[in-house]
Design a protein around this motif. Structure first.
Motif, PDB file in Angstrom:
ATOM      1  N   ASN A 143      10.267 -43.470  34.580  1.00  0.00           N
ATOM      2  CA  ASN A 143      10.195 -44.829  34.050  1.00  0.00           C
ATOM      3  C   ASN A 143      11.287 -45.005  33.002  1.00  0.00           C
ATOM      4  OD1 ASN A 143       9.574 -47.316  32.988  1.00  0.00           O
ATOM      5  ND2 ASN A 143       7.421 -46.846  32.540  1.00  0.00           N
ATOM      6  N   ARG A 144      12.293 -45.808  33.331  1.00  0.00           N
ATOM      7  CA  ARG A 144      13.423 -45.991  32.409  1.00  0.00           C
ATOM      8  C   ARG A 144      13.014 -46.735  31.136  1.00  0.00           C
ATOM      9  NH1 ARG A 144      18.548 -45.309  34.696  1.00  0.00           N
ATOM     10  NH2 ARG A 144      19.230 -45.754  32.559  1.00  0.00           N
ATOM     11  N   ASN A 145      11.861 -47.403  31.159  1.00  0.00           N
ATOM     12  CA  ASN A 145      11.406 -48.150  29.994  1.00  0.00           C
ATOM     13  C   ASN A 145      10.564 -47.318  29.029  1.00  0.00           C
ATOM     14  OD1 ASN A 145      12.578 -50.617  30.902  1.00  0.00           O
ATOM     15  ND2 ASN A 145      10.870 -50.846  32.340  1.00  0.00           N
ATOM     16  N   ALA A 146      10.258 -46.081  29.399  1.00  0.00           N
ATOM     17  CA  ALA A 146       9.442 -45.217  28.521  1.00  0.00           C
ATOM     18  C   ALA A 146       9.912 -43.774  28.649  1.00  0.00           C
ATOM     19  CB  ALA A 146       7.962 -45.338  28.865  1.00  0.00           C
ATOM     20  N   LEU A 147      11.201 -43.549  28.434  1.00  0.00           N
ATOM     21  CA  LEU A 147      11.794 -42.226  28.639  1.00  0.00           C
ATOM     22  C   LEU A 147      11.213 -41.180  27.693  1.00  0.00           C
ATOM     23  CD1 LEU A 147      15.556 -43.162  29.215  1.00  0.00           C
ATOM     24  CD2 LEU A 147      13.848 -42.496  30.928  1.00  0.00           C
ATOM     25  N   GLN A 148      10.930 -41.556  26.464  1.00  0.00           N
ATOM     26  CA  GLN A 148      10.432 -40.570  25.496  1.00  0.00           C
ATOM     27  C   GLN A 148       9.024 -40.086  25.837  1.00  0.00           C
ATOM     28  OE1 GLN A 148      10.985 -42.685  21.746  1.00  0.00           O
ATOM     29  NE2 GLN A 148      12.700 -41.318  21.243  1.00  0.00           N
ATOM     30  N   ASP A 149       8.293 -40.855  26.607  1.00  0.00           N
ATOM     31  CA  ASP A 149       6.915 -40.488  26.961  1.00  0.00           C
ATOM     32  C   ASP A 149       6.807 -40.179  28.460  1.00  0.00           C
ATOM     33  OD1 ASP A 149       5.961 -40.964  24.315  1.00  0.00           O
ATOM     34  OD2 ASP A 149       6.028 -43.124  24.730  1.00  0.00           O
ATOM     35  N   SER A 150       7.780 -39.506  28.978  1.00  0.00           N
ATOM     36  CA  SER A 150       7.802 -39.194  30.409  1.00  0.00           C
ATOM     37  C   SER A 150       6.801 -38.085  30.734  1.00  0.00           C
ATOM     38  CB  SER A 150       9.210 -38.786  30.839  1.00  0.00           C
ATOM     39  OG  SER A 150      10.128 -39.844  30.638  1.00  0.00           O
ATOM     40  N   PHE A 151       6.422 -38.044  32.006  1.00  0.00           N
ATOM     41  CA  PHE A 151       5.487 -37.013  32.475  1.00  0.00           C
ATOM     42  C   PHE A 151       6.042 -36.408  33.764  1.00  0.00           C
ATOM     43  CE2 PHE A 151       1.745 -35.379  34.722  1.00  0.00           C
ATOM     44  CZ  PHE A 151       1.126 -34.652  33.708  1.00  0.00           C
ATOM     45  N   PHE A 152       6.133 -35.078  33.774  1.00  0.00           N
ATOM     46  CA  PHE A 152       6.652 -34.359  34.944  1.00  0.00           C
ATOM     47  C   PHE A 152       5.467 -33.904  35.793  1.00  0.00           C
ATOM     48  CE2 PHE A 152       8.543 -31.265  37.614  1.00  0.00           C
ATOM     49  CZ  PHE A 152       9.909 -31.473  37.602  1.00  0.00           C
ATOM     50  N   GLN A 153       5.415 -34.362  37.052  1.00  0.00           N
ATOM     51  CA  GLN A 153       4.323 -34.007  37.948  1.00  0.00           C
ATOM     52  C   GLN A 153       4.679 -32.749  38.735  1.00  0.00           C
ATOM     53  OE1 GLN A 153       2.570 -37.059  40.346  1.00  0.00           O
ATOM     54  NE2 GLN A 153       2.504 -38.567  38.689  1.00  0.00           N
ATOM     55  N   LEU A 154       3.799 -31.758  38.643  1.00  0.00           N
ATOM     56  CA  LEU A 154       3.998 -30.488  39.351  1.00  0.00           C
ATOM     57  C   LEU A 154       3.320 -30.468  40.717  1.00  0.00           C
ATOM     58  CD1 LEU A 154       3.464 -28.052  36.342  1.00  0.00           C
ATOM     59  CD2 LEU A 154       5.641 -28.663  37.423  1.00  0.00           C
ATOM     60  N   SER A 155       2.589 -31.534  41.046  1.00  0.00           N
ATOM     61  CA  SER A 155       1.882 -31.594  42.323  1.00  0.00           C
ATOM     62  C   SER A 155       1.950 -33.005  42.881  1.00  0.00           C
ATOM     63  CB  SER A 155       0.417 -31.172  42.150  1.00  0.00           C
ATOM     64  OG  SER A 155      -0.333 -31.431  43.323  1.00  0.00           O
ATOM     65  N   ARG A 156       2.144 -33.100  44.174  1.00  0.00           N
ATOM     66  CA  ARG A 156       2.114 -34.412  44.833  1.00  0.00           C
ATOM     67  C   ARG A 156       0.687 -34.967  44.900  1.00  0.00           C
ATOM     68  NH1 ARG A 156       5.518 -31.742  48.802  1.00  0.00           N
ATOM     69  NH2 ARG A 156       7.658 -32.537  48.786  1.00  0.00           N
ATOM     70  N   HIS A 157      -0.283 -34.057  44.933  1.00  0.00           N
ATOM     71  CA  HIS A 157      -1.662 -34.449  45.211  1.00  0.00           C
ATOM     72  C   HIS A 157      -2.517 -34.599  43.951  1.00  0.00           C
ATOM     73  CE1 HIS A 157      -0.391 -33.457  49.242  1.00  0.00           C
ATOM     74  NE2 HIS A 157      -0.151 -32.220  48.875  1.00  0.00           N
ATOM     75  N   ASP A 158      -2.089 -33.991  42.862  1.00  0.00           N
ATOM     76  CA  ASP A 158      -2.857 -34.068  41.612  1.00  0.00           C
ATOM     77  C   ASP A 158      -1.960 -34.649  40.525  1.00  0.00           C
ATOM     78  OD1 ASP A 158      -4.431 -33.819  39.416  1.00  0.00           O
ATOM     79  OD2 ASP A 158      -4.740 -31.642  39.571  1.00  0.00           O
ATOM     80  N   PRO A 159      -2.081 -35.966  40.252  1.00  0.00           N
ATOM     81  CA  PRO A 159      -1.177 -36.606  39.276  1.00  0.00           C
ATOM     82  C   PRO A 159      -1.370 -36.122  37.845  1.00  0.00           C
ATOM     83  CG  PRO A 159      -2.917 -38.124  39.959  1.00  0.00           C
ATOM     84  CD  PRO A 159      -3.042 -36.912  40.844  1.00  0.00           C
ATOM     85  N   GLU A 160      -2.463 -35.409  37.562  1.00  0.00           N
ATOM     86  CA  GLU A 160      -2.696 -34.922  36.201  1.00  0.00           C
ATOM     87  C   GLU A 160      -2.112 -33.523  35.982  1.00  0.00           C
ATOM     88  OE1 GLU A 160      -6.812 -35.104  35.282  1.00  0.00           O
ATOM     89  OE2 GLU A 160      -6.939 -37.289  35.410  1.00  0.00           O
ATOM     90  N   LYS A 161      -1.644 -32.894  37.052  1.00  0.00           N
ATOM     91  CA  LYS A 161      -1.071 -31.554  36.928  1.00  0.00           C
ATOM     92  C   LYS A 161       0.401 -31.678  36.596  1.00  0.00           C
ATOM     93  CE  LYS A 161      -0.524 -27.138  39.310  1.00  0.00           C
ATOM     94  NZ  LYS A 161      -0.727 -26.375  40.571  1.00  0.00           N
ATOM     95  N   GLY A 162       0.750 -31.330  35.370  1.00  0.00           N
ATOM     96  CA  GLY A 162       2.138 -31.446  34.943  1.00  0.00           C
ATOM     97  C   GLY A 162       2.253 -31.315  33.440  1.00  0.00           C
TER      98      GLY A 162
END
Length: 631
Positions: A143-162
């Motif tokens: 999200n270019r509008n919230a770069l400082q609060d980015s989240f890296f997803q480690l799983s395609r199936h579990d959006p909370e894993k990252g």
């Protein structure tokens, strides 16, 4: 004006010769800091903070940074190290088992973060990771509008894993450096975004290695294996570097600063040939090979008069040289490396055990046989650790339930046994030192069936037989003289792994495969029989089988008769070995597990996972039934 035009034309000519680099991939490189010492420190936390050295024979194989701060260096003699640092703690590292086990645990963790399952070990302490897919996925989510609060997803199936991260800056160091005020503009470049995301993934994984496993590491981030490895070596220890390649000359400037021998993929022999040509002199390497390729940089080679891939090919042309070596080196000088990160597998491509004898080279039959036994024992033990698995027996098979030894089977077995040696040069009778020899001589043969016996034989019994019946004859082909070999190294290796179907894999699939392979079996029967005729039940093996247990090795070597037929057969085998070795590349590749004997054809026969005998595919079911009813 005329001069400027000429220079412009020359620049275009040079640029036209430069190979094109592919920046579509994202590769991470991890190098564990002082790995051997770290393994010992984790096993004994009281050692942390103390100067620590790991010895093999009479030298330091490695040491931690606390020891290096006192001036202790790798490959130092123990006595010299103690003089420099009296408080140095020295622990033996002869047994590599704890280091291998730790390396496998860390590799398994890193492997789980490559969606393409490409995780390649280089030795015990380095790992390449292809993270192209996971980076591409997170690039779409950024999200270019919230770069400082980015989240890296480690799983395609579990959006909370990252993990969360700040996408307004790179993690760790960047080469060449980037002004933070320019980064927002650079984020319009897709390659810059991929590398930025990769820097945060590398930082996260390095943090997990330290917090969860207790190992610090250095990291490199780039678009191919060579660049990632070189980038990771810039800011060591416990740091990482991302190599940007946003401008055409960024990578070239980076490569130009490296000495020739520092570039992965350029071995000592290639480096010496190129260096001699560029300097127009014949150099003599020092005993440790430190000067080979250390006098010229990539820039000096690349800008040498008329230098090109074709000229490098002519420079490197020698007996046994691989065709295309010139182009490979030319590519590496420009930071171009198309080699893939190998797909991860639980089965190693080869298992290699070696020992060195620098302080006191091996010269007598008794010394040789002692070492062959020790190496064979380590090899068989490692084979059973890495290649043998347990399985649940058939509930209807009472005999297998009563015999727990039958619950073990080979998940894969090696087809090839190889022995390699390196001899130190003998004194030349003058005051001029003889240059050290770094090349190895090797001989190979099919691995004997008894080496795969899991039912009745102990590790020691199998190793004793392997040393006397296989390794000693291979050694005799390498060194026909009876003693005085001056050996500095012996290596034993098994390679060319064949996956074995698990017990109980029957039904239409197995039947179809058996039917398909019967025809191929008969068509290649002559070749299979020739393999057995050459290597099994030779007079040498027969004599050793009956005489070894009660006779001295020297007496055995003297007493083995060689008929003209045997000599011709050995000459034929030696000629075949030389042809194979001549086809091997002279470059030292990043892929440390490449084996010149790799066979890509599917086997029409299979070793029994219980007794080790080779059985045609269609007879496997009947053979397993034979085991189930008892011998």
């Amino acid at each position: 004006m005329k001069t400027a035009a000429l220079m412009s034309g020359r620049a275009k000519t040079i640029a036209a010769k430069a190979p094109k680099r592919n920046d579509d991939r994202v590769i991470l490189h991890f190098d564990y800091d002082c790995f051997y010492a770290s393994v010992l420190e984790n096993a004994n936390p009281g050692l942390k903070g103390q100067p620590l050295g790991v010895k093999q024979k009479s030298i330091l194989a490695t040491c931690n940074y606390a020891a290096r701060a006192h001036g202790v260096k790798k490959l130092m003699s123990i006595s010299e190290a103690h003089k420099i640092c009296p408080g140095l703690v020295v622990i033996s590292g002869e047994d590599l088992t704890p280091f291998r086990d730790a390396s496998k645990r860390l590799w398994s963790f890193l492997r789980s973060h490559s969606w393409s399952n490409r995780a390649e070990r280089l030795g015990l302490d380095e790992v390449f990771l292809d993270v192209t897919e996971v980076i591409a996925y997170n690039q779409e989510l950024l999200n270019r509008n919230a770069l400082q609060d980015s989240f890296f997803q480690l799983s395609r199936h579990d959006p909370e894993k990252g993990f969360g991260f700040d996408a307004t800056q790179f993690f760790g160091c960047v080469q060449p450096s980037v002004d933070p005020t320019d980064l927002v503009l650079l984020l319009d470049n897709p390659l810059c975004v991929r590398l930025l995301l990769a820097s945060h993934l590398a930082g996260y994984l390095r943090l997990k290695l330290e917090e969860d496993f207790g190992y610090t590491s250095s990291g490199g981030v780039s678009t191919n294996k060579t660049l990632a490895k070189l980038a990771g070596s810039i800011n060591k220890p416990q740091n990482q570097t991302t190599l940007l390649s946003l401008r055409e000359y960024d990578v070239q400037d980076f490569m130009d600063g490296h000495k020739l021998r520092q570039i992965p993929g350029i071995g000592s022999r290639i480096a010496q040939l190129i260096q001699d040509h560029v300097l127009s002199i014949k150099t003599t390497p020092d005993p440790h090979g430190l000067e080979i390729g250390a006098k010229v940089t990539a820039r000096e080679v690349r800008q040498f008069a008329s230098m090109s891939a074709d000229l490098l090919e002519r420079i490197l042309n020698r007996p046994g040289a691989e065709r295309g070596s010139g182009e490979k080196v030319w590519n590496l000088l420009h930071g171009v490396d198309s080699s893939e990160v190998k797909e991860a597998s639980d089965v190693p491509t080869q298992i290699s055990i070696e020992d060195t004898y620098m302080a006191r080279p091996l010269n007598t039959p008794s010394e040789l046989m002692r070492e062959l036994r020790a190496l064979a024992t380590s090899l068989i033990r490692r084979m059973r650790v890495d290649l043998v698995v347990t399985y649940d027996p058939d509930p209807s098979d009472l005999s297998s339930q009563q015999n727990t030894q039958q619950h073990l089977r080979w998940a894969a077995y090696p087809k090839t046994l190889r022995l390699s040696t390196r001899a130190r040069p003998k004194p030349n009778g003058t005051s001029t030192p003889t240059p050290e020899i770094f090349s190895r001589n090797s001989r190979s043969q099919p691995l004997p069936s008894f080496a795969l016996n899991l039912k009745d034989a102990s590790i020691e019994a199998v190793a004793e037989r392997l040393a006397s019946e296989a390794l000693l004859p291979l050694f005799r082909r390498l060194h026909p003289e009876r003693q005085g070999w001056n050996l500095a190294l012996i290596n034993v290796c098994v390679a060319n792994m064949v996956m074995v179907a698990g017990p109980g894999e029957t039904g239409s699939g197995a039947g179809a495969r058996a039917a398909r392979d019967i025809g191929r079996m008969f068509r290649t029967q002559e070749d299979k029989l020739r393999e057995w005729t050459i290597y099994d039940n030779t007079p040498v093996a027969s004599v050793l089988d009956t005489a070894f247990s009660s006779a001295n090795v020297a007496d055995i070597v003297k007493s083995i008769p060689q008929s003209e037929e045997e000599e011709k057969r050995e000459d034929t085998i030696d000629a075949m070995d030389e042809l194979v070795e001549a086809s091997e590349p002279i470059a030292v590749l990043l892929d440390s597990d490449v084996d010149a004997w790799e066979d890509s054809d599917e086997d029409e026969s299979q070793r029994c996972h219980l007794c080790g005998h080779i059985i045609p595919i269609f007879a496997i079911s009947a053979h397993e039934r034979f085991h189930s009813i008892g011998d």
